[in-house]
Scaffold this motif. Structure first.
Motif, PDB file in Angstrom:
ATOM      1  N   GLY A   1       0.820  -1.208   0.000  1.00 48.87           N
ATOM      2  CA  GLY A   1       0.000   0.000   0.000  1.00 48.87           C
ATOM      3  C   GLY A   1       0.852   1.256   0.000  1.00 48.87           C
ATOM      4  O   GLY A   1       2.016   1.244   0.374  1.00 48.87           O
ATOM      5  N   LYS A   2       0.245   2.362  -0.418  1.00 48.18           N
ATOM      6  CA  LYS A   2       0.990   3.606  -0.552  1.00 48.18           C
ATOM      7  C   LYS A   2       0.921   4.494   0.681  1.00 48.18           C
ATOM      8  O   LYS A   2       1.855   5.202   0.973  1.00 48.18           O
ATOM      9  CB  LYS A   2       0.490   4.400  -1.773  1.00 48.18           C
ATOM     10  N   ASP A   3      -0.188   4.497   1.396  1.00 48.46           N
ATOM     11  CA  ASP A   3      -0.311   5.366   2.568  1.00 48.46           C
ATOM     12  C   ASP A   3      -0.907   4.571   3.723  1.00 48.46           C
ATOM     13  O   ASP A   3      -2.106   4.634   3.994  1.00 48.46           O
ATOM     14  CB  ASP A   3      -1.166   6.592   2.236  1.00 48.46           C
ATOM     15  N   CYS A   4      -0.042   3.836   4.415  1.00 44.80           N
ATOM     16  CA  CYS A   4      -0.503   2.964   5.499  1.00 44.80           C
ATOM     17  C   CYS A   4      -1.010   3.751   6.696  1.00 44.80           C
ATOM     18  O   CYS A   4      -1.883   3.288   7.422  1.00 44.80           O
ATOM     19  CB  CYS A   4       0.622   2.029   5.920  1.00 44.80           C
TER      20      CYS A   4
ATOM     21  N   ASN B   1       4.912   7.499   5.380  1.00 48.55           N
ATOM     22  CA  ASN B   1       3.618   6.836   5.511  1.00 48.55           C
ATOM     23  C   ASN B   1       3.580   5.459   4.871  1.00 48.55           C
ATOM     24  O   ASN B   1       2.771   4.621   5.235  1.00 48.55           O
ATOM     25  CB  ASN B   1       2.518   7.715   4.906  1.00 48.55           C
ATOM     26  N   GLU B   2       4.453   5.232   3.878  1.00 45.79           N
ATOM     27  CA  GLU B   2       4.418   3.976   3.149  1.00 45.79           C
ATOM     28  C   GLU B   2       5.214   2.871   3.851  1.00 45.79           C
ATOM     29  O   GLU B   2       4.739   1.756   4.001  1.00 45.79           O
ATOM     30  CB  GLU B   2       4.982   4.201   1.743  1.00 45.79           C
ATOM     31  N   LYS B   3       6.427   3.167   4.267  1.00 49.50           N
ATOM     32  CA  LYS B   3       7.300   2.125   4.799  1.00 49.50           C
ATOM     33  C   LYS B   3       7.549   2.238   6.296  1.00 49.50           C
ATOM     34  O   LYS B   3       8.335   1.495   6.846  1.00 49.50           O
ATOM     35  CB  LYS B   3       8.632   2.158   4.062  1.00 49.50           C
ATOM     36  N   GLY B   4       6.913   3.195   6.936  1.00 47.00           N
ATOM     37  CA  GLY B   4       7.057   3.324   8.386  1.00 47.00           C
ATOM     38  C   GLY B   4       8.404   3.907   8.763  1.00 47.00           C
ATOM     39  O   GLY B   4       9.102   4.425   7.909  1.00 47.00           O
TER      40      GLY B   4
END
Length: 152
Positions: free
Chosen positions: A67-70, A102-105
């Motif tokens: 996902g792009k914006d977790c 937001n994507e990979k934390g």
């Protein structure tokens, strides 16, 4: 007149014996009450910790499916579903101070309790590790006030 003695002498507790028993019960109650209050606070605070569940699941699914914006997904999973008389709010953010996005934390989940649990907070940090999200509930930068209050 004859001196009449009862065939069974009266028996019972003296006043001092009763006072000693009352004092012992009072001491035990004074020790047990604070321990019980802490126990009930901890039991109530489990609801605050459990309220982080939907956000954790949304982040894990988002991260594993690319996902792009977790962060947005996690906050969407929470959307008003967690506010109770014990849970004030649950918020998810990317740990941008640690170089995250937001994507990979890494992601930070902050759950805040109401006055029922002294407004204590619970903070979790999730980091992507070999395709899985690894959660820690005591990040080095901030553990939340529930740790210092002794209820989590």
């Amino acid at each position: 007149m004859m001196n009449h003695k009862p065939s069974c002498p009266q028996s019972g507790f003296t006043l001092i014996e009763l006072m000693i028993v009352v004092a012992i019960v009072a001491i035990l109650a004074a020790v047990a009450l604070p321990a019980y209050q802490t126990y009930t606070q901890r039991a109530k605070f489990t609801e605050v910790i459990a309220a982080t569940g939907p956000a954790k699941t949304a982040i894990e699914v988002c991260a594993q499916t690319g996902g792009k914006d977790c962060t947005k997904s996690a906050n969407g999973a929470l959307s008003g579903a967690v506010a109770t008389n014990i849970v004030a709010s649950v918020e998810v953010s990317a740990d941008t101070a640690g170089g995250g996005n937001n994507e990979k934390g890494p992601w930070i989940i902050t759950a805040t309790g109401t006055d029922e649990v002294d407004g204590s907070t619970f903070i979790m940090k999730g980091e992507l590790d070999n395709g899985r999200v690894k959660w820690t509930n005591n990040p080095s930068d901030s553990a939340g006030s529930c740790v210092t209050n002794g209820i989590c």
